[in-house]
Design a protein around this motif. Structure first.
Motif, PDB file in Angstrom:
ATOM      1  N   LEU A  50       0.835  -1.207   0.000  1.00 54.64           N
ATOM      2  CA  LEU A  50       0.000   0.000   0.000  1.00 54.64           C
ATOM      3  C   LEU A  50       0.864   1.250   0.000  1.00 54.64           C
ATOM      4  CD1 LEU A  50      -2.847  -0.855   2.573  1.00 54.64           C
ATOM      5  CD2 LEU A  50      -2.959  -0.934   0.090  1.00 54.64           C
ATOM      6  N   VAL A  51       1.884   1.218   0.849  1.00 51.91           N
ATOM      7  CA  VAL A  51       2.770   2.382   0.940  1.00 51.91           C
ATOM      8  C   VAL A  51       3.443   2.617  -0.408  1.00 51.91           C
ATOM      9  CG1 VAL A  51       4.845   3.299   2.021  1.00 51.91           C
ATOM     10  CG2 VAL A  51       3.115   2.175   3.415  1.00 51.91           C
ATOM     11  N   ARG A  53       2.316   1.912  -3.354  1.00 46.89           N
ATOM     12  CA  ARG A  53       1.345   2.518  -4.264  1.00 46.89           C
ATOM     13  C   ARG A  53       1.127   3.988  -3.900  1.00 46.89           C
ATOM     14  NH1 ARG A  53      -1.433   2.456  -9.136  1.00 46.89           N
ATOM     15  NH2 ARG A  53      -3.521   3.301  -8.825  1.00 46.89           N
ATOM     16  N   LEU A  54       1.078   4.280  -2.583  1.00 40.07           N
ATOM     17  CA  LEU A  54       0.882   5.671  -2.156  1.00 40.07           C
ATOM     18  C   LEU A  54       2.057   6.533  -2.590  1.00 40.07           C
ATOM     19  CD1 LEU A  54      -0.691   5.136   1.373  1.00 40.07           C
ATOM     20  CD2 LEU A  54      -1.737   6.338  -0.542  1.00 40.07           C
ATOM     21  N   ILE A  55       3.271   5.960  -2.479  1.00 40.73           N
ATOM     22  CA  ILE A  55       4.452   6.713  -2.938  1.00 40.73           C
ATOM     23  C   ILE A  55       4.336   6.981  -4.431  1.00 40.73           C
ATOM     24  CG2 ILE A  55       6.951   6.554  -3.312  1.00 40.73           C
ATOM     25  CD1 ILE A  55       7.105   5.059  -0.636  1.00 40.73           C
ATOM     26  N   LEU A  57       1.637   7.295  -6.181  1.00 43.80           N
ATOM     27  CA  LEU A  57       0.634   8.328  -6.457  1.00 43.80           C
ATOM     28  C   LEU A  57       1.049   9.689  -5.916  1.00 43.80           C
ATOM     29  CD1 LEU A  57      -2.745   6.520  -5.583  1.00 43.80           C
ATOM     30  CD2 LEU A  57      -1.927   7.114  -7.858  1.00 43.80           C
ATOM     31  N   GLN A  58       1.573   9.698  -4.694  1.00 38.58           N
ATOM     32  CA  GLN A  58       1.732  10.979  -4.006  1.00 38.58           C
ATOM     33  C   GLN A  58       3.103  11.614  -4.203  1.00 38.58           C
ATOM     34  OE1 GLN A  58       0.187   9.710   0.028  1.00 38.58           O
ATOM     35  NE2 GLN A  58      -1.271  11.298  -0.466  1.00 38.58           N
ATOM     36  N   VAL A  59       4.084  10.793  -4.562  1.00 43.26           N
ATOM     37  CA  VAL A  59       5.402  11.380  -4.795  1.00 43.26           C
ATOM     38  C   VAL A  59       5.695  11.429  -6.289  1.00 43.26           C
ATOM     39  CG1 VAL A  59       7.866  11.208  -4.317  1.00 43.26           C
ATOM     40  CG2 VAL A  59       6.201  10.616  -2.540  1.00 43.26           C
ATOM     41  N   GLY A  61       3.605  10.614  -8.797  1.00 41.38           N
ATOM     42  CA  GLY A  61       2.508  11.141  -9.607  1.00 41.38           C
ATOM     43  C   GLY A  61       2.007  12.490  -9.118  1.00 41.38           C
ATOM     44  N   HIS A  62       2.663  13.019  -8.091  1.00 39.59           N
ATOM     45  CA  HIS A  62       2.151  14.212  -7.441  1.00 39.59           C
ATOM     46  C   HIS A  62       1.915  15.355  -8.415  1.00 39.59           C
ATOM     47  CE1 HIS A  62       1.354  17.280  -4.554  1.00 39.59           C
ATOM     48  NE2 HIS A  62       2.477  17.930  -4.812  1.00 39.59           N
ATOM     49  N   TYR A  65      -1.053  14.687 -10.840  1.00 39.68           N
ATOM     50  CA  TYR A  65      -2.375  14.780 -10.210  1.00 39.68           C
ATOM     51  C   TYR A  65      -2.647  16.182  -9.687  1.00 39.68           C
ATOM     52  CZ  TYR A  65      -2.839   9.760 -10.633  1.00 39.68           C
ATOM     53  OH  TYR A  65      -2.954   8.505 -11.145  1.00 39.68           O
ATOM     54  N   SER A  66      -1.570  16.866  -9.254  1.00 42.98           N
ATOM     55  CA  SER A  66      -1.756  18.239  -8.792  1.00 42.98           C
ATOM     56  C   SER A  66      -2.272  19.110  -9.924  1.00 42.98           C
ATOM     57  CB  SER A  66      -0.433  18.810  -8.302  1.00 42.98           C
ATOM     58  OG  SER A  66      -0.208  18.400  -6.999  1.00 42.98           O
ATOM     59  N   LEU A  68      -3.885  18.151 -12.509  1.00 36.65           N
ATOM     60  CA  LEU A  68      -5.279  17.768 -12.779  1.00 36.65           C
ATOM     61  C   LEU A  68      -6.212  18.434 -11.789  1.00 36.65           C
ATOM     62  CD1 LEU A  68      -5.272  13.949 -13.599  1.00 36.65           C
ATOM     63  CD2 LEU A  68      -5.833  15.852 -15.103  1.00 36.65           C
TER      64      LEU A  68
END
Lengths: 626, 379
Positions: A50-51, A53-55, A57-59, A61-62, A65-66, A68
């Motif tokens: 999970l972590v 995947r979160l990395i 998305l959030q690091v 893909g930041h 997505y930002s 967007l």
């Protein structure tokens, strides 16, 4: 349990000489501990997944997505279809869309919304209901969407607002199309009206199709043909910024406009019938015999439907609702009246068809009728009686005693069955919502509804159209049309064709049915009905004077008020509300019937004097026109 | 078999302070309680933001939490032996209620899940989330472990009955969770790794068959997982908006109450199933990792309780409940971050909603009972 405990009791004592089960349990204990460890390992592994995947998305893909989130988003905005128009059979406009100006508010741009609303209300004629509806709609929209507050600005209001416009940031005037009914009260019941969608309807409606639509058909054709008239909403994909404000249109899917409806109604005849009713309350229904086209469907008094479109004020609405002559009540479709003597031709036909009577059989009328062994006198309207009466004379002079006797001989079962075949007691199937079915009494009905046996006396009064029997004007007109059509069934309908960009779709009769009626019997009845209008003793002879064609008709008087056995009904002594209803049914020309009509004048007294001339006017105009 | 006195369990009497004694008397496991309070606190924080700062939402959630908490305390007082005795009865009642739902249940949102008892509506499938692992633990504890083939087959039938009934409602998410809770009990009971890996392989190979039996909306959800961009404004909307919310949160997040995705209504179901996306948007990767750590600590404590349990029934039940708890977390977060299909499973202890909260706390109550009741070790 016991052995399980002992397994735990003896940890680590791995002794091969112990009984098998004990050994197994010990092993199980180890397995269990292993499994817990494995679980922990799997859980940690999955969490790391999970972590990861979160990395991602959030690091990693930041930025993607930002952007967007921050810059561009696509929103869907509805494209409202234009509501279909309604015409009469000759293309005369009955419901149109007029451009009008509405006052809209964009809540986001208003600093103090409550204060603005108060000031607007002081400046313009805005009702409390409009404010309430606006606040309810506001909850469903974002702040940047403009919401209509007041749908119809008069010229004066428009001028007054523009003078004060600088003081109202966020309040705008928009052009809209709003429904208008040029024929006002003449078509109010049949065409109906649209009104603001209320909270209950909002829940029921397809939110996609009605997003952006402010109005929905409430009664009449507007309600019954809502789906066709409304059309299908389209949508626009709009690019917006982070605050959701408009940037550009990406894609447009156009709306499918509502269908135009051509009614079977003839507005000229409708107006004539409406005016002919004069000061009276009542209803007129006229049907084209050949097609079932409803030419006239009048309920008087009508009302002006236009205020309903913008949202009628509570006060005006209550005035309409509480008015003694009930203008909101559609008498033509929902009014249920005793048919009175207008039922007699149908009862006479039943007598002939069941071979209970012949045209020649004569009955003596002393002015009253008594059932064997009973003292109650069923009175004739003519106190001293009609003397010797055959079927024709009984219809022409509307002799009650003849029909008391006929009904008694037929019995309620046969009477009910025959009248039912002519459509009494059932909805006519007209394409309007809310039609009533009237009431055709029977033994079975009385047992069900009142839990009582049927009494012979009730058969007698059913035979002259009194008692329990109730008909609607549409039903009565339809039965008359079926008689005129010599048994071929008539299916009354309001819409003759629908028009879209793709072309015209005509109305189609679903089925073809015919009652098997003896032609000679029909001739006897029709001839008697012609004599009602054209013979020297006919009850409606006044309308038969000087016309180049023959009308077949029958008058009727329906009692609202029962007079005691010992008393006499005196019109001037009875309050207007309790006076008899006047009825008249007719078709013309008698030899080649084209139009059938039913007229009911509430508290109008005798059918001959009030109702028959109205029918004669409509018939005359129809036959002259075509 | 001599039992240790009820009043003075040895392992607890070691703790000296007053609070400890009170918690002991209440049969509460302090570390677990601390973890739960922390999670619920985080839940309120994020619910306040996700719900548009609507205090009503918090009040309602607090009321449900209160009910759930009382139920937990109540269950903690019950001896594990008592629970064991009622396992079968509870399971049978649950199945009967499920059948009742299929016959007379009320339909909400297209699925028939509710039983209307007049004064309140009740979802029997929630009860089975506890009753199924209890039933399996009861069944397997009375048999030699690891289970033999015959017992395994019986256990599988026991799992299949509630799963099939709930899948028929249709509520595939809950059905899978219940199957999972049963499987978890089987796993800790020690079925062989070979069998486990073999059955997972069979399951994967049976996916096309399952696909055939799925409802259209369920297929859509799987398709959307694989390619959400194919219908961005229709069915793929949830996943896309959720990913945008999470991704735009970045390392540190946009800050509490500052999430734009959620506050501008872009994110659907933002205070129920998709609340994790709001959390991720506002607290970033660091917040997410912290939350995961708290979840892991709670799960770890539960595993510890399972490991320390002193009879087979308690071991199996505690192990099964713990694994199920983690499956909840994993499936919800996995769905929100777009690696699992969208199934209606809330984030435990954080999502808004009453039924799942009550069920979860019932589970924790059972764990506390297992932890705090005297061990059957002879002195």
């Amino acid at each position: 349990m016991k052995s399980a405990d002992s397994a735990v009791v003896l940890p680590g004592s791995a002794n091969n000489r112990r009984p098998l089960t004990i050994r197994k349990y010990r092993v199980a204990g180890n397995v269990f501990r292993n499994r817990i460890t494995a679980t922990l390992a799997v859980i940690i592994l999955l969490s790391l997944g999970l972590v990861a995947r979160l990395i991602y998305l959030q690091v990693m893909g930041h930025e993607h997505y930002s952007s967007l989130s921050r810059n561009n988003r696509i929103k869907i905005s509805p494209v409202v279809p234009t509501r279909g128009l309604i015409y009469d059979r000759n293309g005369v406009m009955l419901a149109e869309n007029l451009p009008t100006y509405s006052l809209d508010i964009t809540p986001e741009q208003v600093e103090d919304l409550d204060e603005t609303l108060v000031r607007l209300q002081a400046l313009l004629g805005i009702t409390d209901e409009e404010i309430k509806l606006f606040l309810a709609q506001r909850k469903r929209h974002r702040g940047f969407a403009s919401i209509p507050l007041h749908l119809h600005l008069t010229d004066e209001e428009l001028a007054r607002f523009f003078v004060n416009r600088p003081y109202f940031p966020g309040v705008e005037v928009h052009a809209r199309l709003v429904r208008h009914y040029p024929r006002n009260e003449v078509t109010s019941h049949v065409v109906g009206y649209v009104g603001r969608i209320n909270e209950r309807e909002l829940k029921r409606l397809d939110p996609g199709n009605y997003r952006g639509t402010q109005h929905i058909g409430k009664i009449g054709v507007e309600q019954s043909y809502e789906t066709a008239l409304h059309g299908q909403a389209g949508y626009q994909e709009i690019e917006t910024n982070a605050q959701g404000r408009f940037i550009s249109v990406i894609k447009t899917v156009p709306a499918a406009q509502g269908k135009d409806l051509y009614l079977t109604l003839d507005i000229g005849l409708q107006k004539t019938a409406y005016d002919a009713l004069g000061e009276h309350s009542g209803a007129v229904a006229a049907i084209e015999v050949e097609t079932g086209d409803v030419l006239v469907l009048v309920s008087k008094p009508g009302f002006d439907p236009n205020p309903f479109v913008y949202g009628i004020s509570m006060k005006a609405y209550r005035a309409l609702q509480t008015s003694g002559d009930r203008p909101l009540f559609n008498r033509a479709l929902r009014g249920q009246y005793p048919p009175g003597s207008t039922i007699k031709p149908f009862v006479g036909l039943a007598g002939l068809e069941y071979s209970v009577i012949t045209a020649r059989r004569v009955k003596h009328c002393p002015g009253f009728y008594q059932l064997p062994n009973l003292s109650h006198r069923y009175r004739d309207w003519k106190k001293w009686g009609h003397g010797s009466v055959d079927l024709t004379k009984a219809i022409v002079q509307s002799c009650d005693v003849y029909f008391y006797d006929l009904a008694h001989t037929l019995g309620i079962d046969r009477l009910h069955d025959f009248l039912q075949r002519l459509g009494f007691g059932e909805k006519s199937g007209i394409d309007l919502v809310g039609e009533k079915s009237g009431l055709l009494p029977s033994r079975e009905w009385k047992r069900r509804a009142r839990n009582q046996a049927w009494y012979p006396g009730e058969t007698l009064i059913t035979g002259i159209g009194q008692g329990f029997t109730q008909v609607t004007p549409v039903q009565l007109a339809r039965a008359t049309a079926i008689l005129a059509n010599r048994g071929r069934m008539v299916y009354p309908h309001m819409v003759s064709r629908t028009k879209t960009l793709d072309g015209i779709t005509p109305w189609q009769q679903a089925k073809e049915e015919r009652l098997s009626l003896n032609s000679n019997h029909l001739n006897i009845i029709i001839r008697a009905m012609v004599d009602v209008v054209h013979s020297a003793r006919g009850t409606a002879r006044r309308i038969g004077v000087g016309i180049p064609y023959q009308i077949a008709g029958k008058t009727g008087t329906a009692q609202v008020f029962t007079v005691k056995q010992t008393e006499q009904y005196q019109e001037h002594k009875v309050a207007k509300k309790l006076r008899d209803h006047a009825l008249f049914i007719a078709f013309a020309p008698a030899d080649h019937p084209r139009i059938a009509i039913a007229v009911i004048v509430e508290n109008g007294g005798h059918g001959s004097s009030v109702a028959a001339p109205i029918a004669a006017q409509v018939i005359a105009q129809y036959l002259e026109e075509s | 078999m001599p039992l240790q006195s009820h009043t003075q369990p040895q392992h607890l009497s070691m703790q000296p302070n007053q609070a400890g004694t009170l918690l002991q008397k209440l049969h509460v496991d302090a570390p677990l309680l601390a973890g739960l309070i922390l999670l619920c606190g985080i839940g309120f924080l994020i619910l306040y933001s996700a719900g548009g700062q609507n205090p009503d939402l918090l009040v309602r959630q607090a009321v449900r939490l209160g009910v759930a908490f009382v139920l937990m305390l109540g269950l903690a007082q019950v001896q594990p032996q008592t629970l064991k005795r009622y396992s079968l009865a509870l399971f049978v009642i649950g199945i009967v209620l499920l059948l009742a739902v299929l016959v007379i249940g009320t339909i909400g949102k297209g699925a028939q899940r509710w039983l209307n008892l007049g004064f309140f509506r009740f979802q029997p499938s929630e009860m089975l989330k506890i009753a199924t692992p209890m039933m399996l633990a009861w069944y397997l504890a009375a048999r030699p472990l690891p289970p033999r083939w015959l017992h395994l087959a019986c256990a599988l039938v026991l799992i299949l009955i509630p799963t099939a009934l709930i899948a028929k409602q249709p509520d595939l998410g809950t059905a899978l969770l219940i199957a999972c809770s049963g499987a978890a009990v089987l796993f800790v009971a020690g079925i062989s790794w070979r069998l486990l890996i073999g059955s997972i392989a069979v399951c994967i190979s049976l996916t096309p068959v399952l696909w055939h039996f799925m409802h259209d909306y369920q297929r859509d959800r799987v398709k959307m997982l694989l390619n959400p961009e194919s219908d961005p404004l229709g069915r793929g909307y949830h996943i896309i908006q959720s990913k945008i919310a999470i991704g735009s949160g970045g390392l540190y997040g946009k800050g509490w109450l500052n999430g734009t995705q959620s506050h501008l209504d872009f994110l659907p179901e933002r205070f129920t199933d998709f609340i994790f996306a709001v959390f991720a948007e506002e607290f970033g990767l660091l917040g997410c990792v912290t939350l995961l750590v708290v979840y892991l600590l709670v799960t770890g404590r539960c595993l510890f309780i399972a490991a320390q349990a002193n009879d087979t029934y308690s071991q199996l039940l505690a192990g099964g409940l713990t694994i199920t708890f983690f499956v909840y977390i994993f499936v919800n977060i996995g769905m929100v971050i777009g690696i699992l299909p969208v199934v209606g499973i809330p984030l435990p202890l954080i999502s808004y909603g009453g039924t799942s909260m009550v069920t979860l706390f019932a589970g924790f109550g059972i764990l506390m009972s297992i932890r705090t009741h005297p061990k059957l070790i002879p002195g």
